[in-house]
Design a protein around this motif. Structure first.
Motif: not given
Ligand code: HEM
Length: 493
Positions: A182-183, A179, A213, A176, A482
């Motif tokens: 984002h991290n 995701d 989350d 993903d 996502h």
């Protein structure tokens, strides 16, 4: 006694209805009435509130500009503009102040951070104070830190590949990407990036509590557009200075980002941009995530509807690299991407992506206490004027074949191959004027590094059958939160 209560309620209802009618009449008779727009625009903001909270305001704005032209009234005192001279006027020449919504993004009203600071003088002082931490030279000094973070992401993919190298080489691995990006905690970026999962999530050993989350995602629009300051303003009007705060889940996540085991300290809250001066290559944790700017501007280039020819040309321009340090592959630095001709086309793709997908479809300004003239209309004090960046960037008048992903626009003339030169007056990916993005160099460093390092190691194929739509939750992002892709190593293990 009962009769008295009934009389009071009756009079209150009459009074409130009268006030409401008075406001509606005023809105209908306002000088804004000459501005085209849907019939219900002058009467209510309900539709705007709803669309802001669902992330779909950009769709109404897009439809309305297409129907009514470059200036449109969508609320009693809310107009949107997408004309390039008008945008320049409100952003650069008149430098209109930001709307109150910016302040609501901040958790701490006494220390709102640069993004949330809507007062003129404090904003100016803070910007002057922070600017030295955002120069190209300063950011080049953060390379070590950036490299570690990008390495974390590649290591995460490598460990997945190591589980079954043969299958991974043949079929790739499914991840993903939204995701993951984002991290990737390179900065304390805007909006929901600041509230995303904790720092270091690319490290598979650090997990966040289940469900937090998703809850956070859902809380953000409500908190910003509906809740906090409205309640707070009302209470303040009647003389109470009540404390307000983010919803509990957002606070939990914000605290986790500063977990002591990662060397972070509890920093001031707010939108977090003011944390920038704490950053350093010394391993201090600046917290946060990067998210939108990356998927938008860099890595989404080869997916999400990009032009196949441009995509092929991009991949061809980047030499394939193995993905682990053991194989002798260094992390490419942002400075290298900035200066090495190998990455010229990648740079052009990022610029083109920022055109088609600006991080914010629009940004709100207000006329303050003065009348201003805009596109032949007189806007009264306290009018909200939103700059429709997305519409400007997709206007055929300024961008021939505007819907086409055409990176050649951004190449030097001799390499443009028939593409029109960019119209820089119709391009505001980082806004303009005094409130333009202070993080522009930071953002470029991140986009360059993540895009170059991922794309030179992996072919990216979008997993088919996904619902590809976008939502504007402060920043524009995939509507589902996502984006699944298959990563195929370009160099076999
Ligand atoms: C590709 C990535 C990014 C894009 C496209 C972007 C875009 C923007 C835009 C359009 C604005 C203006 C908002 C407005 O018109 O009101 C803005 C403001 C701002 N951005 Fe960024 N941004 C990015 C990344 C970053 C990063 C990485 C940081 C910090 C490290 C940052 C910090 C800020 C701040 C503090 C402001 C407010 C500036 C002010 O009010 O003076 N941005 N950004």
């Amino acid at each position: 006694m009962v009769a008295l209560y009934i009389a009071v309620i009756y009079l209150t209802v009459i009074f409130l209805t009268g006030r409401l009618l008075q406001q509606k009449v005023k809105a209908v008779k306002s000088s804004l009435s000459r501005i085209p727009g849907p019939w219900y625009g002058p009467l209510t903001t309900l539709h705007l509130r709803w669309l802001f909270s669902t992330g779909e305001i950009w769709k109404l704005v897009e439809r309305s500009h297409a129907k009514y032209g470059p200036i449109v009234r969508l609320g009693p005192r809310q107009v949107w503009i997408s004309d390039k001279a008008a945008l320049k006027k409100i952003l650069v020449k008149n430098d209109l102040p930001k709307v109150a919504m910016y302040a609501e993004i901040s958790r701490d009203k006494f220390s709102p951070g640069l993004f949330g600071e809507i007062r003129h003088d404090p904003h100016k002082r803070l910007k002057r104070f922070l600017s030295p931490a955002f120069t190209v030279a300063y950011i080049d000094n953060l390379e070590t830190y950036f490299k570690t973070t990008v390495r974390d992401l590649l290591d995460k993919y490598q460990s997945t590949i190591a589980e079954d190298p043969l299958a991974a080489t043949k079929n790739g691995i499914t991840v993903d990407l939204m995701d993951d990006l984002h991290n990737v905690a390179l900065d304390i970026s805007m909006g929901e990036c600041s509230f995303g999962k904790g720092f270091g999530q690319t490290n598979p050993n650090t997990l966040i509590e289940d469900g937090v989350d998703e809850k956070v995602w859902k809380q953000i629009p409500r908190s910003i557009f509906d809740g906090l300051s409205k309640r707070y303003q009302l209470l303040r009007k009647i003389g109470l200075d009540i404390q307000f705060d983010w919803p509990a889940e957002m606070i939990t996540v914000s605290h986790r980002r500063r977990a002591p085991d990662r060397g972070g300290q509890e920093a001031r809250h707010g939108d977090g941009h003011d944390d920038a001066r704490h950053r350093g290559p010394d391993g201090r944790d600046p917290a946060g995530g990067i998210g939108d700017d990356l998927w938008h501007a860099g890595v989404s280039v080869p997916g999400a509807g990009a032009d196949p020819a441009a995509r092929a040309k991009l991949m061809e321009s980047l030499r394939p690299k193995p993905f682990s340090d053991q194989d002798g592959s260094e992390i490419v630095s942002s400075k290298t991407v900035r200066t090495d001709p190998e990455y010229e086309y990648l740079e052009a793709c990022i610029k083109e992506n920022l055109r088609l997908h600006p991080i914010a479809s629009e940004m709100g300004r207000r006329t303050g206490n003065q009348w201003i003239e805009l596109m032949g209309y007189n806007l009264p004090p306290h009018t909200v004027v939103s700059a429709s960046y997305r519409d400007l960037h997709r206007n055929e008048k300024y961008w021939p074949q505007a819907e086409r992903f055409w990176p050649e626009r951004w190449l030097p003339e001799e390499k443009r191959d028939g593409a029109p030169a960019p119209d820089m007056d119709a391009y505001y990916p980082f806004s303009g004027g005094n409130h333009s993005c202070i993080g522009i160099n930071f953002a470029w460093a991140e986009m360059r590094m993540v895009a170059a390092n991922i794309l030179s190691r992996f072919d990216i194929v979008e997993v088919p059958g996904q619902d590809i739509d976008f939502r504007q939750y402060i920043t524009m992002q995939f509507a589902t939160g996502h984006w699944k892709v298959t990563l195929k190593p370009r160099v076999h293990q």
